[in-house]
Write an enzyme that holds these catalytic residues in place. Structure first.
Site, PDB file in Angstrom:
ATOM      1  N   ASN A  16       0.813  -1.220   0.000  1.00 44.40           N
ATOM      2  CA  ASN A  16       0.000   0.000   0.000  1.00 44.40           C
ATOM      3  C   ASN A  16       0.848   1.274   0.000  1.00 44.40           C
ATOM      4  O   ASN A  16       0.624   2.194  -0.788  1.00 44.40           O
ATOM      5  CB  ASN A  16      -0.915   0.011   1.230  1.00 44.40           C
ATOM      6  CG  ASN A  16      -2.029  -1.011   1.138  1.00 44.40           C
ATOM      7  OD1 ASN A  16      -2.341  -1.517   0.062  1.00 44.40           O
ATOM      8  ND2 ASN A  16      -2.630  -1.339   2.267  1.00 44.40           N
ATOM      9  N   CYS A 132       3.055   7.174  10.699  1.00 42.31           N
ATOM     10  CA  CYS A 132       1.983   8.076  10.266  1.00 42.31           C
ATOM     11  C   CYS A 132       1.505   8.930  11.434  1.00 42.31           C
ATOM     12  O   CYS A 132       1.295  10.145  11.290  1.00 42.31           O
ATOM     13  CB  CYS A 132       0.830   7.279   9.658  1.00 42.31           C
ATOM     14  SG  CYS A 132       0.060   6.053  10.765  1.00 42.31           S
ATOM     15  N   ALA A 170       2.225  -5.746  11.208  1.00 46.23           N
ATOM     16  CA  ALA A 170       3.387  -6.423  11.791  1.00 46.23           C
ATOM     17  C   ALA A 170       4.209  -5.507  12.680  1.00 46.23           C
ATOM     18  O   ALA A 170       5.028  -5.968  13.473  1.00 46.23           O
ATOM     19  CB  ALA A 170       4.267  -6.987  10.681  1.00 46.23           C
ATOM     20  N   ASN A 171       3.988  -4.191  12.557  1.00 42.78           N
ATOM     21  CA  ASN A 171       4.840  -3.216  13.244  1.00 42.78           C
ATOM     22  C   ASN A 171       4.100  -2.415  14.315  1.00 42.78           C
ATOM     23  O   ASN A 171       4.498  -1.303  14.648  1.00 42.78           O
ATOM     24  CB  ASN A 171       5.441  -2.236  12.235  1.00 42.78           C
ATOM     25  CG  ASN A 171       6.476  -2.866  11.332  1.00 42.78           C
ATOM     26  OD1 ASN A 171       6.752  -2.360  10.251  1.00 42.78           O
ATOM     27  ND2 ASN A 171       7.056  -3.981  11.750  1.00 42.78           N
TER      28      ASN A 171
END
Length: 315
Positions: A16, A132, A170-171
């Site tokens: 993405n 983000c 996953a993070n």
């Protein structure tokens, strides 16, 4: 393309974030040329879209990048994979001296937020874009810290579940740790906490970020309000969908015993400053609800263009 005068770059990661960044570079940048999109899944949508718009691709990961015919031209690489993958990619690329812009929470290099500290880090070999939530909230913390001491900063980033790909999921742990650390080292908060919420609501919600700060009660509220407004406008220059949802909220806090646990040690009277933000995506790849992608890729594009400008100056 060769001879265009643009700086040749590559993106590692065809998910993405990497795909959205690809569209931003190819559509919006007058200084960067995307020479290669790198993935590991031959059937990925990102690689297919790249081929349709004439961007060269490889599905052999960083090895495919290094062995590509254009690798010698590439001076800047964006990594949009995962924290663990970035460590491997950085190690593989280190001998070649290319600069890296890391869109994962790996945090191998300095944290970079364009409106706060980009100029201080243009020559770093590995620039980390935090997260983000960090890109959305650190500018606000830094703006307030420029007016008064920020004893504590807590941010809550709420993103649509549909906008969170495998790398983001996953993070999650790295997100909270990296964002909290950058709230201190870049934002200027003395203590910090970061929370992320993946909201499964239908229809999907636009990204929302809430910033709670504890400052001295005597701090100039008018100056804080003006500083935050100026900072929001500066971020919106490269993330057009970035905005405040409502006016700042100031609440005097009287629960000193409870606050001492949060801010640590003794303190005078404190005021809580709350800033409510919204980030609407530009829909270059995922729909407009995916503001979390948009703020990362928009910030990375701003950093990449500035780094390329720096390269041109010293060439």
């Amino acid at each position: 393309m060769p001879g265009t005068g643009k700086t040749a770059v590559a993106i590692i990661g065809s998910g993405n974030i990497g795909t959205d960044l690809m569209f931003k570079i190819t559509r919006l940048s007058s200084t960067l040329e995307l020479a290669l999109l790198v993935g590991i899944d031959p059937a990925s949508d990102g690689l297919a879209r790249a081929r349709r718009i004439g961007v060269e691709t490889t599905d052999r990961g960083v090895d495919g990048l290094i062995s590509s015919a254009r690798f010698g031209e590439i001076r800047l690489v964006f990594d949009a994979t995962s924290a663990a993958a970035h460590e491997e990619n950085a190690a593989a690329l280190e001998p070649y001296g290319v600069q890296l812009i890391d869109l994962t929470p790996a945090a191998l290099g300095p944290f970079v937020v364009p409106v706060v500290n980009l100029d201080d880090n243009l020559d770093a070999l590995d620039l980390n874009m935090v997260t983000c939530g960090g890109q959305a909230t650190i500018p606000i913390v830094a703006a307030v810290a420029g007016i008064t001491g920020v004893h504590y900063a807590e941010i809550v980033a709420t993103i649509a579940s549909k906008s969170a790909g495998p790398g983001t999921r996953a993070n999650i742990d790295e997100f909270t740790e990296t964002t909290a650390a950058a709230l201190r080292s870049v934002g200027g908060a003395q203590r910090s906490k970061a929370i992320i919420i993946l909201n499964p609501a239908e229809p999907p919600m636009i990204m929302r970020d809430t910033v709670h700060l504890l400052v001295d009660a005597a701090a100039d509220r008018s100056a804080i309000t003006d500083a935050v407004a100026r900072q929001v406008a500066r971020v919106a220059e490269y993330v057009p969908g970035y905005r405040m949802k409502q006016q700042l909220q100031f609440v005097d806090r009287a629960d000193r015993h409870a606050l001492s646990t949060i801010v640590g040690g003794s303190h005078g009277a404190l005021t809580q400053v709350s800033v409510l933000l919204e980030v609407e995506g530009a829909a270059h790849y995922l729909p407009a609800y995916a503001g979390n992608l948009d703020i990362m890729t928009s910030a990375a594009l701003r950093v990449g263009e500035r780094v390329a400008g720096r390269m041109a100056q010293v060439a």
